[in-house]
Design an enzyme around this catalytic site. Structure first.
Site, PDB file in Angstrom:
ATOM      1  CG  LEU A  33      47.317  33.099  40.908  1.00  0.00           C
ATOM      2  CD1 LEU A  33      48.145  32.823  42.167  1.00  0.00           C
ATOM      3  CD2 LEU A  33      46.476  34.353  41.098  1.00  0.00           C
ATOM      4  CD  GLU A  35      55.206  36.119  36.128  1.00  0.00           C
ATOM      5  OE1 GLU A  35      55.762  36.888  36.932  1.00  0.00           O
ATOM      6  OE2 GLU A  35      55.071  34.890  36.345  1.00  0.00           O
ATOM      7  CG  HIS A  37      46.921  37.475  39.222  1.00  0.00           C
ATOM      8  ND1 HIS A  37      46.754  36.625  38.155  1.00  0.00           N
ATOM      9  CD2 HIS A  37      45.708  38.011  39.458  1.00  0.00           C
ATOM     10  CE1 HIS A  37      45.495  36.643  37.768  1.00  0.00           C
ATOM     11  NE2 HIS A  37      44.831  37.474  38.531  1.00  0.00           N
ATOM     12  CD  GLN A  61      33.825  39.041  40.340  1.00  0.00           C
ATOM     13  OE1 GLN A  61      34.014  39.099  41.552  1.00  0.00           O
ATOM     14  NE2 GLN A  61      34.743  39.427  39.467  1.00  0.00           N
TER      15      GLN A  61
HETATM   16  P1  AMP Z   1      41.379  38.684  38.756  1.00  0.00           P
HETATM   17  O1  AMP Z   1      41.962  37.409  39.242  1.00  0.00           O
HETATM   18  O2  AMP Z   1      41.259  38.782  37.280  1.00  0.00           O
HETATM   19  O3  AMP Z   1      40.103  39.058  39.490  1.00  0.00           O
HETATM   20  O4  AMP Z   1      42.426  39.818  39.143  1.00  0.00           O
HETATM   21  C1  AMP Z   1      42.889  39.986  40.463  1.00  0.00           C
HETATM   22  C2  AMP Z   1      43.640  41.289  40.544  1.00  0.00           C
HETATM   23  O5  AMP Z   1      44.740  41.261  39.651  1.00  0.00           O
HETATM   24  C3  AMP Z   1      42.758  42.491  40.131  1.00  0.00           C
HETATM   25  O6  AMP Z   1      43.010  43.577  40.997  1.00  0.00           O
HETATM   26  C4  AMP Z   1      43.228  42.766  38.739  1.00  0.00           C
HETATM   27  O7  AMP Z   1      43.053  44.120  38.346  1.00  0.00           O
HETATM   28  C5  AMP Z   1      44.704  42.415  38.839  1.00  0.00           C
HETATM   29  N1  AMP Z   1      45.258  42.143  37.509  1.00  0.00           N
HETATM   30  C6  AMP Z   1      44.751  41.300  36.571  1.00  0.00           C
HETATM   31  N2  AMP Z   1      45.486  41.357  35.435  1.00  0.00           N
HETATM   32  C7  AMP Z   1      46.478  42.256  35.676  1.00  0.00           C
HETATM   33  C8  AMP Z   1      47.571  42.764  34.898  1.00  0.00           C
HETATM   34  N3  AMP Z   1      47.791  42.361  33.634  1.00  0.00           N
HETATM   35  N4  AMP Z   1      48.390  43.667  35.467  1.00  0.00           N
HETATM   36  C9  AMP Z   1      48.186  44.090  36.754  1.00  0.00           C
HETATM   37  N5  AMP Z   1      47.183  43.655  37.537  1.00  0.00           N
HETATM   38  C10 AMP Z   1      46.338  42.746  37.004  1.00  0.00           C
END
Ligand code: AMP
Length: 279
Positions: A33, A35, A37, A61
């Site tokens: 995680l 900022e 997230h 995935q």
């Molecule tokens: P992940 O853990 O990469 O699967 O991401 C989980 C959620 O966090 C997904 O909906 C991503 O689009 C979102 N997310 C990841 N990076 C960012 C970011 N820099 N800004 C906003 N949301 C993000």
């Protein structure tokens, strides 16, 4: 903060909360995680009585086994961030809980997933859709939050939720960037110092192109060409794709103009980064 590891307990908890009249916000993640997230968590915490965050590295995935292997895992640190953001439940199922022996059903996402990420990562969105539907069935949230950084993912999830009559609102949250403009990503920590210094050029160039398109309507082909030539000229990056698409339908747009979005995937060494800017 409560930690739940089984689907049955998650469903029980959520059912009790919903019966008590509480709205449940949900943020699915793969952990590591940051900022970005945290912004999704705080949106959910602000707008709902309860917030659930899931951490599950979804093997379904990943089209590349080494990418799955290298994906960062740091549950202890993740707990600190989730606690800090006042998350109520961390849902952390293991692989067997999500995909027990005999599991065979995979969602087929169709045309919305046939280009960009879907084209370059075969099976990726079928895996994403399958895990998200399973998680939504476990958490039964009122609303689920997704980041616009994964632009096509939000569109795919909206389509699946609509097609399958899943009673959950899908909310999107703008991309969180560091001071240099680089979109925060769990993958950034795998960049070399040299590549980390160059990676902000992705957003700088995307912003310049978007600005040019806002003031002078121009062909998508010319703008794609500009990205394809200029990024490798100033960095060590290899461009995997650059597409300009209608922001709602995600269909390729001939003209780069208001209502379209530039989406890119680039490689720095063996690290793949994606980003997008709406015009
Ligand atoms: P992940 O853990 O990469 O699967 O991401 C989980 C959620 O966090 C997904 O909906 C991503 O689009 C979102 N997310 C990841 N990076 C960012 C970011 N820099 N800004 C906003 N949301 C993000």
């Amino acid at each position: 903060m409560k930690i739940i590891t089984s689907v049955a307990e998650m469903q029980e908890w959520s059912s009790a909360e919903r019966s008590a009249g509480n709205s449940v916000g949900f943020v699915p993640t793969m952990g590591a995680l940051h900022e970005g997230h945290a912004k999704l968590f705080s949106e959910s915490v602000t707008r709902n009585q309860r917030t659930v965050v899931s951490i599950f590295v979804n093997s379904l995935q990943f089209d590349d086994a080494s990418d799955l292997e290298a994906y960062p895992r740091q549950l202890e640190q993740d707990c600190v961030i989730a606690e800090r953001e006042n998350v109520h439940v961390l849902f952390v199922p293991n692989h067997k809980e999500m995909y027990p022996d005999g599991f065979t059903s995979i969602i087929s996402t169709g045309s919305i997933a046939s280009h960009m990420e879907g084209l370059h990562r075969p099976g990726h969105f079928d895996g994403v859709a399958t895990v998200v539907v399973k998680l939504l069935n476990a958490v039964a949230p009122t609303v689920s939050y997704f980041g616009e950084k994964d632009f096509q993912q939000v569109a795919v999830i909206r389509q699946v939720v609509r097609d399958l009559n899943i009673p959950c609102e899908i909310a999107s949250v703008t991309t969180v960037r560091d001071k240099s403009g680089l979109a925060l990503s769990s993958r950034n920590m795998r960049l070399t110092a040299e590549h980390l210094g160059q990676a902000p050029q992705i957003f700088i160039l995307l912003s310049q192109i978007a600005e040019q398109c806002r003031t002078h309507e121009t062909s998508s082909a010319a703008m794609k060409n500009r990205f394809n030539t200029e990024l490798p000229a100033v960095t060590a990056a290899t461009v995997e794709y650059v597409e300009i698409v209608d922001s709602n339908t995600l269909r390729p747009a001939q003209i780069a103009t208001n209502g379209t979005t530039i989406c890119v995937a680039v490689w720095f060494g063996d690290v793949r980064l994606i980003d997008n800017v709406s015009i």
